[in-house]
Design a protein around this motif. Sequence first.
Motif, PDB file in Angstrom:
ATOM      1  N   ALA A 277       0.861  -1.181   0.000  1.00  0.00           N
ATOM      2  CA  ALA A 277       0.000   0.000   0.000  1.00  0.00           C
ATOM      3  C   ALA A 277       0.898   1.232   0.000  1.00  0.00           C
ATOM      4  O   ALA A 277       1.832   1.320   0.811  1.00  0.00           O
ATOM      5  CB  ALA A 277      -0.922   0.016   1.220  1.00  0.00           C
ATOM      6  N   ASP A 278       0.643   2.152  -0.920  1.00  0.00           N
ATOM      7  CA  ASP A 278       1.436   3.384  -1.016  1.00  0.00           C
ATOM      8  C   ASP A 278       2.929   3.070  -1.116  1.00  0.00           C
ATOM      9  O   ASP A 278       3.761   3.710  -0.460  1.00  0.00           O
ATOM     10  CB  ASP A 278       1.165   4.300   0.183  1.00  0.00           C
ATOM     11  N   LYS A 279       3.259   2.042  -1.921  1.00  0.00           N
ATOM     12  CA  LYS A 279       4.638   1.643  -2.202  1.00  0.00           C
ATOM     13  C   LYS A 279       5.377   1.097  -0.980  1.00  0.00           C
ATOM     14  O   LYS A 279       6.598   0.954  -0.996  1.00  0.00           O
ATOM     15  CB  LYS A 279       5.429   2.810  -2.810  1.00  0.00           C
ATOM     16  N   GLU A 280       4.640   0.793   0.086  1.00  0.00           N
ATOM     17  CA  GLU A 280       5.236   0.186   1.276  1.00  0.00           C
ATOM     18  C   GLU A 280       4.787  -1.273   1.380  1.00  0.00           C
ATOM     19  O   GLU A 280       3.724  -1.649   0.898  1.00  0.00           O
ATOM     20  CB  GLU A 280       4.837   0.948   2.540  1.00  0.00           C
ATOM     21  N   ASN A 281       5.613  -2.078   2.034  1.00  0.00           N
ATOM     22  CA  ASN A 281       5.308  -3.494   2.239  1.00  0.00           C
ATOM     23  C   ASN A 281       4.843  -3.736   3.671  1.00  0.00           C
ATOM     24  O   ASN A 281       5.462  -3.238   4.623  1.00  0.00           O
ATOM     25  CB  ASN A 281       6.553  -4.348   1.964  1.00  0.00           C
ATOM     26  N   PHE A 282       3.777  -4.514   3.785  1.00  0.00           N
ATOM     27  CA  PHE A 282       3.207  -4.824   5.087  1.00  0.00           C
ATOM     28  C   PHE A 282       3.006  -6.336   5.198  1.00  0.00           C
ATOM     29  O   PHE A 282       2.926  -7.045   4.194  1.00  0.00           O
ATOM     30  CB  PHE A 282       1.866  -4.115   5.287  1.00  0.00           C
ATOM     31  N   ARG A 324      -8.577   0.304  -3.324  1.00  0.00           N
ATOM     32  CA  ARG A 324      -8.915  -0.057  -1.951  1.00  0.00           C
ATOM     33  C   ARG A 324      -8.183  -1.334  -1.530  1.00  0.00           C
ATOM     34  O   ARG A 324      -8.126  -2.294  -2.283  1.00  0.00           O
ATOM     35  CB  ARG A 324     -10.421  -0.259  -1.797  1.00  0.00           C
ATOM     36  N   VAL A 325      -7.658  -1.324  -0.321  1.00  0.00           N
ATOM     37  CA  VAL A 325      -7.010  -2.506   0.248  1.00  0.00           C
ATOM     38  C   VAL A 325      -7.861  -3.004   1.408  1.00  0.00           C
ATOM     39  O   VAL A 325      -8.172  -2.249   2.336  1.00  0.00           O
ATOM     40  CB  VAL A 325      -5.584  -2.205   0.727  1.00  0.00           C
ATOM     41  N   TYR A 339     -11.907  -5.787   6.882  1.00  0.00           N
ATOM     42  CA  TYR A 339     -11.344  -4.500   7.290  1.00  0.00           C
ATOM     43  C   TYR A 339     -10.921  -3.730   6.044  1.00  0.00           C
ATOM     44  O   TYR A 339     -10.565  -4.322   5.017  1.00  0.00           O
ATOM     45  CB  TYR A 339     -10.136  -4.698   8.196  1.00  0.00           C
ATOM     46  N   LEU A 340     -10.940  -2.391   6.148  1.00  0.00           N
ATOM     47  CA  LEU A 340     -10.508  -1.522   5.061  1.00  0.00           C
ATOM     48  C   LEU A 340      -9.282  -0.732   5.517  1.00  0.00           C
ATOM     49  O   LEU A 340      -9.251  -0.186   6.624  1.00  0.00           O
ATOM     50  CB  LEU A 340     -11.637  -0.563   4.669  1.00  0.00           C
ATOM     51  N   LYS A 346      -2.422   4.476   8.576  1.00  0.00           N
ATOM     52  CA  LYS A 346      -1.623   3.245   8.475  1.00  0.00           C
ATOM     53  C   LYS A 346      -2.185   2.144   9.374  1.00  0.00           C
ATOM     54  O   LYS A 346      -1.495   1.543  10.183  1.00  0.00           O
ATOM     55  CB  LYS A 346      -0.156   3.509   8.837  1.00  0.00           C
ATOM     56  N   ARG A 347      -3.456   1.865   9.176  1.00  0.00           N
ATOM     57  CA  ARG A 347      -4.089   0.830   9.966  1.00  0.00           C
ATOM     58  C   ARG A 347      -5.385   0.386   9.280  1.00  0.00           C
ATOM     59  O   ARG A 347      -5.934   1.100   8.437  1.00  0.00           O
ATOM     60  CB  ARG A 347      -4.371   1.297  11.394  1.00  0.00           C
ATOM     61  N   PHE A 348      -5.858  -0.799   9.668  1.00  0.00           N
ATOM     62  CA  PHE A 348      -7.130  -1.300   9.171  1.00  0.00           C
ATOM     63  C   PHE A 348      -8.260  -0.832  10.084  1.00  0.00           C
ATOM     64  O   PHE A 348      -8.111  -0.813  11.310  1.00  0.00           O
ATOM     65  CB  PHE A 348      -7.131  -2.825   9.118  1.00  0.00           C
ATOM     66  N   VAL A 349      -9.395  -0.485   9.474  1.00  0.00           N
ATOM     67  CA  VAL A 349     -10.598  -0.121  10.228  1.00  0.00           C
ATOM     68  C   VAL A 349     -11.699  -1.106   9.854  1.00  0.00           C
ATOM     69  O   VAL A 349     -11.788  -1.564   8.712  1.00  0.00           O
ATOM     70  CB  VAL A 349     -11.047   1.327   9.927  1.00  0.00           C
ATOM     71  N   LYS A 350     -12.541  -1.438  10.822  1.00  0.00           N
ATOM     72  CA  LYS A 350     -13.586  -2.429  10.604  1.00  0.00           C
ATOM     73  C   LYS A 350     -14.558  -1.936   9.538  1.00  0.00           C
ATOM     74  O   LYS A 350     -14.997  -0.780   9.565  1.00  0.00           O
ATOM     75  CB  LYS A 350     -14.315  -2.734  11.901  1.00  0.00           C
TER      76      LYS A 350
END
Length: 394
Positions: A277-282, A324-325, A339-340, A346-350
């Motif tokens: 997401a946004d060129k970052e790896n998670f 959307r991720v 979650y979205l 920088k976090r998931f929301v329900k």
Amino acid sequence: MGPPPPILTCSDLRGNALVCDCKLKWLVEWLERTNTSVPTVQCSGPAAFEGQELRELPIGDFQCVTTDFAVHQVLPFQAVSAEPFTYRSDLYVALAQPGAGSCAVLKWDYVERRLRDFHRIPAPSAVHCKPLVTGSELFLVVAQLFGGSSIQRWDAASDRFVKLQDLDPQRTRKPNDVETFRIDGQWFFVIADSSKAGSTSLYQLDTNGFYWQQALHAWHRDTDVEFVELDGKSRLIVSSSSQPPVLYQWQRAQRRFSRQGDVGRTSDVQQVKHFKADKENFLCLGRYIGDSLVLRWEGQRFVELQALPSRGSMVLQPFAVGQRVYMALGSDFSFSHVYLWDGERKRFVKFQELAVQAPRAFQYVPAADVQLLLAPSFKANSVVYRHVVVDLSL
């Protein structure tokens, strides 16, 4: 013909309590392009727009497009994995069905826009049916708890899968996951082994089939394996119920993976999945007892960002639909959740609850103009959800 309609030169909206929500977006758009004289009028709501002049509201502030996952198809069987693949321009899904004793291959019907039965491979204790398409050839790794695992190859002449080879039962005793990938033009697969005496093993494809190349991780009850490219380097992450996940890096000169260290300090990780997401790896670590975790790659290691309650979870899966991720997080005890990803925080929301019993996988499947989320169930019918986009301003 009658006279032309009168041209609107003045509109008075004063005295109206205007709630500037998505239902009024059309009016703001009209005000941007019209020459009509409109006296100043302010919004009475919602709270974010209260007191602002209607004409000065930026169109971009109206978040009127929302999404939903709606039931698209119910598959009348239980399954524990789902793996989509494209072969000769057609879309398929391979599902492990231990209850039915088979690996079932379904084919996407582009006219009816549904999955239909296509082929079945006898597999009494299948836990994973992993496809691997190499140009014109199609292989299927059939991982079984009992009776031996094997590799099947599609035979176009007979229009069916035929066994190519058996996998060594001394190395693969209790498979839990299969991951396929390609490095430097060469195809590989890894089987995560969850037995006390087995080892997670790497196999490589050559002209005659697949051959065992390396024991990656022995005697640790491995649960899942994930292939990921980080900083231009090929890596594997192996999760385990007995120790923290382990990070491996491909060594091109030796043509093997070497251990780089642990990922965090958390054991009991049932699944490990990555997303960008946004060129970052998670990285997402799914846990059955403790909280599931979201971590970010910071060049040398993964750093924890978020913990999500996940008691009873055997599966989680991040996936992207357009910009959307999402992340689907399963539960054996209650509703599963989608979650979205909030890119700013920088976090998931329900986002949404899913009523699927005991899910064992979530798999995103783009099928032409339909975006699907497959949810194989261990205890009930498997469910296919459709990603729906809704414009609330219409």
